[in-house]
Write an enzyme that holds these catalytic residues in place. Structure first.
Site, PDB file in Angstrom:
ATOM      1  N   TRP A  34       0.832  -1.203   0.000  1.00  0.00           N
ATOM      2  CA  TRP A  34       0.000   0.000   0.000  1.00  0.00           C
ATOM      3  C   TRP A  34       0.867   1.254   0.000  1.00  0.00           C
ATOM      4  O   TRP A  34       0.518   2.260  -0.618  1.00  0.00           O
ATOM      5  CB  TRP A  34      -0.906   0.004   1.226  1.00  0.00           C
ATOM      6  CG  TRP A  34      -1.724   1.255   1.384  1.00  0.00           C
ATOM      7  CD1 TRP A  34      -2.951   1.502   0.840  1.00  0.00           C
ATOM      8  CD2 TRP A  34      -1.367   2.432   2.116  1.00  0.00           C
ATOM      9  NE1 TRP A  34      -3.390   2.761   1.190  1.00  0.00           N
ATOM     10  CE2 TRP A  34      -2.430   3.355   1.972  1.00  0.00           C
ATOM     11  CE3 TRP A  34      -0.264   2.806   2.881  1.00  0.00           C
ATOM     12  CZ2 TRP A  34      -2.418   4.613   2.564  1.00  0.00           C
ATOM     13  CZ3 TRP A  34      -0.242   4.059   3.472  1.00  0.00           C
ATOM     14  CH2 TRP A  34      -1.314   4.945   3.316  1.00  0.00           C
ATOM     15  N   HIS A  35       2.006   1.196   0.675  1.00  0.00           N
ATOM     16  CA  HIS A  35       2.859   2.372   0.779  1.00  0.00           C
ATOM     17  C   HIS A  35       3.525   2.746  -0.536  1.00  0.00           C
ATOM     18  O   HIS A  35       3.875   3.913  -0.736  1.00  0.00           O
ATOM     19  CB  HIS A  35       3.940   2.162   1.854  1.00  0.00           C
ATOM     20  CG  HIS A  35       3.428   2.328   3.252  1.00  0.00           C
ATOM     21  ND1 HIS A  35       2.792   1.323   3.939  1.00  0.00           N
ATOM     22  CD2 HIS A  35       3.454   3.394   4.089  1.00  0.00           C
ATOM     23  CE1 HIS A  35       2.450   1.767   5.141  1.00  0.00           C
ATOM     24  NE2 HIS A  35       2.831   3.016   5.250  1.00  0.00           N
ATOM     25  N   GLY A  36       3.712   1.811  -1.401  1.00  0.00           N
ATOM     26  CA  GLY A  36       4.346   2.170  -2.662  1.00  0.00           C
ATOM     27  C   GLY A  36       4.622   0.966  -3.536  1.00  0.00           C
ATOM     28  O   GLY A  36       4.708  -0.168  -3.065  1.00  0.00           O
TER      29      GLY A  36
END
Length: 470
Positions: free
Chosen positions: A318-320
């Site tokens: 989700w963060h990247g």
């Protein structure tokens, strides 16, 4: 539009004046302000945002009918695909290049993709709303204005906290009659100011230091790798929690309370506690919609461990769209699994007694802080190779050299500030009452010093909040 920029201050004042005068029109004022705030960012793609908002709103109402329940999956798939298209297409194309698949069309398509502002946050809010309505945990609102305000509230739109319908809709229902007291305004300003201080005075001053170290790449020594990871640890906390403090402060000024997102995470003694203190609203989203959705702890120990690991992989991704984020999530997944396994040792009475002691708590916080510090290497390093290289060097670094490094005193000071913030937030009621007994001239001098300091630091280089990129 930075929260602390002159443009935003003018924007906020222009909203608050009619907001207090025309109480009955607050919802419409917020709806317009949210649209204006988002449209002010060229990377916002407001037409896309409005389109997904209309689609989700329509599906939520249709899927409550027995013959249209299947639309729930249409809503989930549409929101996931929207996120995947903008956030993970480049990641997929880059990996296809590694196996020899590359065309002029794919290169041209890759260059045209721009990540819409806040897409990860509003997508998660759309999905949680769909799931909560399906489960019966939240009733669908019939007002599109109210739904738009729920998902687009400008204080938390870009980087959270991630809110749920049953948290925000009841507050919006009462907004026209909500009395916002002078005490509320002061508390909101206090949190907003605390966030500005953390952003300008701490995070923005650490940003060039972090960049200087990580830009060295393979030239970093073991000692420098520890200093780099220490400084990034405090940079990312102060940068992200600063946004949250300002968002919550702005919300209070508008008569809305957002969920807390941080509770001094570097004072955690284990992985589970860390995720109850760090990015709390994301942690509970992953728990409720991924971990529990996968089966949680209902299907035996092995399945529980797999679910924990899988949930943290989702958190990392989700963060990247980079393998470093996947590795970071995987490491946290392994930490969760190992910690879960270790809880079985509490059946041994003397181990349980030791774990309840203050000395154990201090040691656990010290050790786990360094584990978390190491995990940030995978979060921020530009490649897995560099993260592994830094890890190897950190394992072989001498503690004496790390302590003797000139920047180490700064690290100690930053940890002391972290502890001080914890105590301030824990006892802020008592501190506030005691502050009233301080003579007015002295209080005024402190306020003036804070304003002058913020003016001074605001003149330096400005950096976007790091979570804007997620």
């Amino acid at each position: 539009m930075f929260f602390y920029s002159p443009n935003f201050i003018v924007f906020m004042i222009a909203l608050l004046i009619p907001y207090f005068i025309f109480k009955r029109q607050r919802l419409f004022l917020l709806a317009a302000a949210n649209a204006l705030f988002y449209a002010a960012h060229p990377e916002g793609f407001i037409v896309l945002f409005l389109g997904m908002c209309l689609l989700t709103f329509g599906i939520v109402h249709l899927m409550t009918r027995p013959r249209w329940r299947w639309l729930f999956w249409v809503g989930i798939i549409a929101n996931v695909l929207n996120l995947v298209l903008f956030k993970y297409t480049l990641f997929a194309l880059d990996n296809l290049k590694l196996v020899g698949f590359q065309t002029a069309w794919t290169d041209s398509f890759a260059e045209s993709i721009v990540l819409p502002l806040g897409i990860s946050f509003y997508t998660f809010e759309f999905i949680s709303y769909l799931v909560d309505v399906r489960r019966g945990d939240s009733k669908p609102t019939r007002s599109f204005f109210k739904f738009w305000v729920f998902v687009s509230m400008f204080p938390h739109l870009i980087a959270g906290p991630i809110m749920r319908g049953d948290e925000l809709f009841p507050q919006l229902d009462k907004l026209p009659e909500r009395r916002i007291s002078w005490s509320d305004m002061k508390y909101g300003v206090y949190l907003f100011t605390l966030g500005i201080i953390k952003k300008l005075v701490i995070a923005d001053q650490l940003s060039p230091i972090v960049k200087e170290y990580f830009d060295k790449g393979s030239a970093l020594t073991g000692t420098e790798s520890w200093i780099a990871s220490y400084t990034f640890s405090f940079f990312i906390y102060n940068d992200f929690s600063a946004y949250t403090d300002m968002a919550i402060g702005l919300g209070i000024m508008l008569g809305v309370r957002f969920a807390d997102n941080f509770k001094s995470p570097y004072l955690s003694g284990d992985p589970s506690e860390f995720w109850r203190r760090w990015h709390i609203t994301l942690s509970r989203w992953i728990r409720d919609y991924v971990y529990i959705g996968l089966g949680g702890n209902r299907k035996g120990a092995v399945r529980t461990y797999l679910n924990l690991f899988g949930a943290m992989l989702v958190s990392g991704l989700w963060h990247g769209a980079m393998w470093t984020y996947v590795a970071w999530g995987g490491i946290h997944g392994l930490l969760q699994v190992v910690h879960r396994m270790s809880l079985g040792l509490n059946r041994i009475s003397w181990i349980a007694a030791v774990r309840k002691s203050r000395l154990y708590r201090v040691i656990a916080v010290f050790v786990f802080f360094h584990i978390i510090t190491w995990t940030w290497v995978f979060f921020h390093a530009p490649s897995i190779e560099m993260a592994l290289d830094m890890t190897w060097k950190m394992l072989h670094a001498h503690a004496d050299n790390v302590v003797a490094h000139p920047t180490f005193l700064l690290i100690v000071g930053l940890f002391a500030i972290h502890v001080a913030e914890f105590l301030l937030r824990k006892y802020e009621g008592a501190v506030g009452r005691a502050w009233r007994f301080v003579p007015f001239p002295l209080r005024s001098a402190v306020y003036l010093a804070i304003v002058l300091a913020l003016i001074y630091y605001s003149k330096g280089d400005k950096y976007e909040f790091i979570y804007f990129q997620f």
